[in-house]
Scaffold this active site. Structure first.
Site, PDB file in Angstrom:
ATOM      1  N   GLU A 161       0.828  -1.211   0.000  1.00  0.00           N
ATOM      2  CA  GLU A 161       0.000   0.000   0.000  1.00  0.00           C
ATOM      3  C   GLU A 161       0.863   1.262   0.000  1.00  0.00           C
ATOM      4  OE1 GLU A 161      -3.849   1.766   2.488  1.00  0.00           O
ATOM      5  OE2 GLU A 161      -2.393   0.491   3.501  1.00  0.00           O
ATOM      6  N   LYS A 212     -10.344   2.381  -2.200  1.00  0.00           N
ATOM      7  CA  LYS A 212     -10.514   1.807  -0.868  1.00  0.00           C
ATOM      8  C   LYS A 212     -11.842   2.234  -0.256  1.00  0.00           C
ATOM      9  CE  LYS A 212      -7.773   1.475   3.435  1.00  0.00           C
ATOM     10  NZ  LYS A 212      -6.461   1.875   4.003  1.00  0.00           N
ATOM     11  N   CYS A 269      -5.903  -2.890   2.529  1.00  0.00           N
ATOM     12  CA  CYS A 269      -5.606  -2.723   3.948  1.00  0.00           C
ATOM     13  C   CYS A 269      -6.825  -2.809   4.865  1.00  0.00           C
ATOM     14  CB  CYS A 269      -4.825  -1.429   4.178  1.00  0.00           C
ATOM     15  SG  CYS A 269      -3.890  -1.431   5.738  1.00  0.00           S
TER      16      CYS A 269
END
Length: 291
Positions: A45, A118, A155
């Site tokens: 990331e 995300k 994540c």
């Protein structure tokens, strides 16, 4: 189903404050993974910089870029040269004052296949991502690449079985999670072990529940008050860890996934067959308060 394998490269690196140097180092890692036989290369990331979300600083917005843009152009050239798919986590500037934590996918011919933004944005000490990132609005995504259909999450998405389930239901052959997570330097070893164990366990559970492999690529190295814990890993469709990287060292690893295994696990452990989709409406509520 005929045998279908794909070799996935995990590029676990430490980062510096030099954006150009980080890109150069990452490209070296991509080349090393390709030389080891990788067909798909997954990057950690926000690999272009230090993990800047440890503070709320307006100057850090200068790290963002358009997607597609300079980094996808560079990585597309590398993907085409090496004949590999690249999954690249980037800081996206969508418009003036509008930013996302985004992963782009470059196919093996260098073409830009699209991006995933995300969806789950944390806001915790050392992880002030809500200051920087607008939650994703593209929905959950899979990308049909030359070698496999890849489900991409990022994540903090790791902790949400709903995200993994929906991505799997869209036809992902395996899930990838570019990640930046670590231990506060002040923590004791028992807390560190517990946190890493929870992080790995929840992702292994996504593999089990959906019957597909999971590939998680984390950064390593010390940054500010954080020791990023590395520990990138691959789990098979029943959650068995088939590879785990060291915590404190950089590592370029290639793992071969047997994508035919999903049919076997899903047949013998038919979780998808037995889902009671008629009963799940309450999951769309924030909380089920009593009347």
């Amino acid at each position: 189903m005929a045998n279908k394998n794909v070799k996935v490269g995990l590029v676990q690196l430490s980062c510096s404050g030099d954006v150009a140097e980080n890109m150069k180092k990452t490209i070296v890692g991509i080349r090393e993974a390709a030389a080891k036989g990788a067909q798909v290369v997954v990057l950690q990331e926000l690999f272009r910089s230090l993990y800047f979300c440890d503070v709320e600083d307006y100057e850090n917005f200068n790290l963002a870029e358009a997607i597609p843009g300079p980094s996808t152009d560079t990585l597309g050239e590398i993907a085409k040269e090496l004949g590999v798919v690249i999954v690249a986590s980037l800081f996206e500037k969508r418009a003036e004052g509008l930013y996302h934590n985004t992963t782009a996918v470059l196919d093996a011919d260098g073409s830009y296949l699209g991006k995933y933004r995300k969806m789950h944005i944390p806001d915790d000490p050392g992880y002030y991502e809500k200051f920087y990132f607008t939650p994703g609005d593209l929905g959950y995504k899979v990308f049909k690449t030359k070698f496999a259909t890849i489900g991409v999450l990022i994540c903090w998405d790791q902790w949400y079985p709903e995200a993994a389930r929906i991505t799997a239901l869209k036809g992902a052959d395996f899930l990838v999670y570019p990640t930046a997570i670590g231990w506060a330097k002040s923590q004791d070893d028992a807390t560190n072990e517990e946190q890493y164990g929870a992080w790995q366990t929840i992702q292994r559970s996504h593999a089990v529940a959906n019957g597909i492999p999971v590939v998680s690529v984390n950064r390593t190295g010390e940054e500010a008050e954080m020791q990023f814990w590395g520990g990138s890993f691959v789990a098979n469709p029943f959650g068995r860890v088939v590879y785990k990287a060291p915590h404190l060292e950089e590592e370029i690893h290639v793992e071969e996934l047997d994508l035919t295994g999903s049919d076997r696990y899903r047949t013998h452990w038919p979780f998808l067959r037995d889902r009671r989709i008629d009963s799940y409406e309450p999951i769309t509520k924030r909380f089920l308060d009593e009347d």
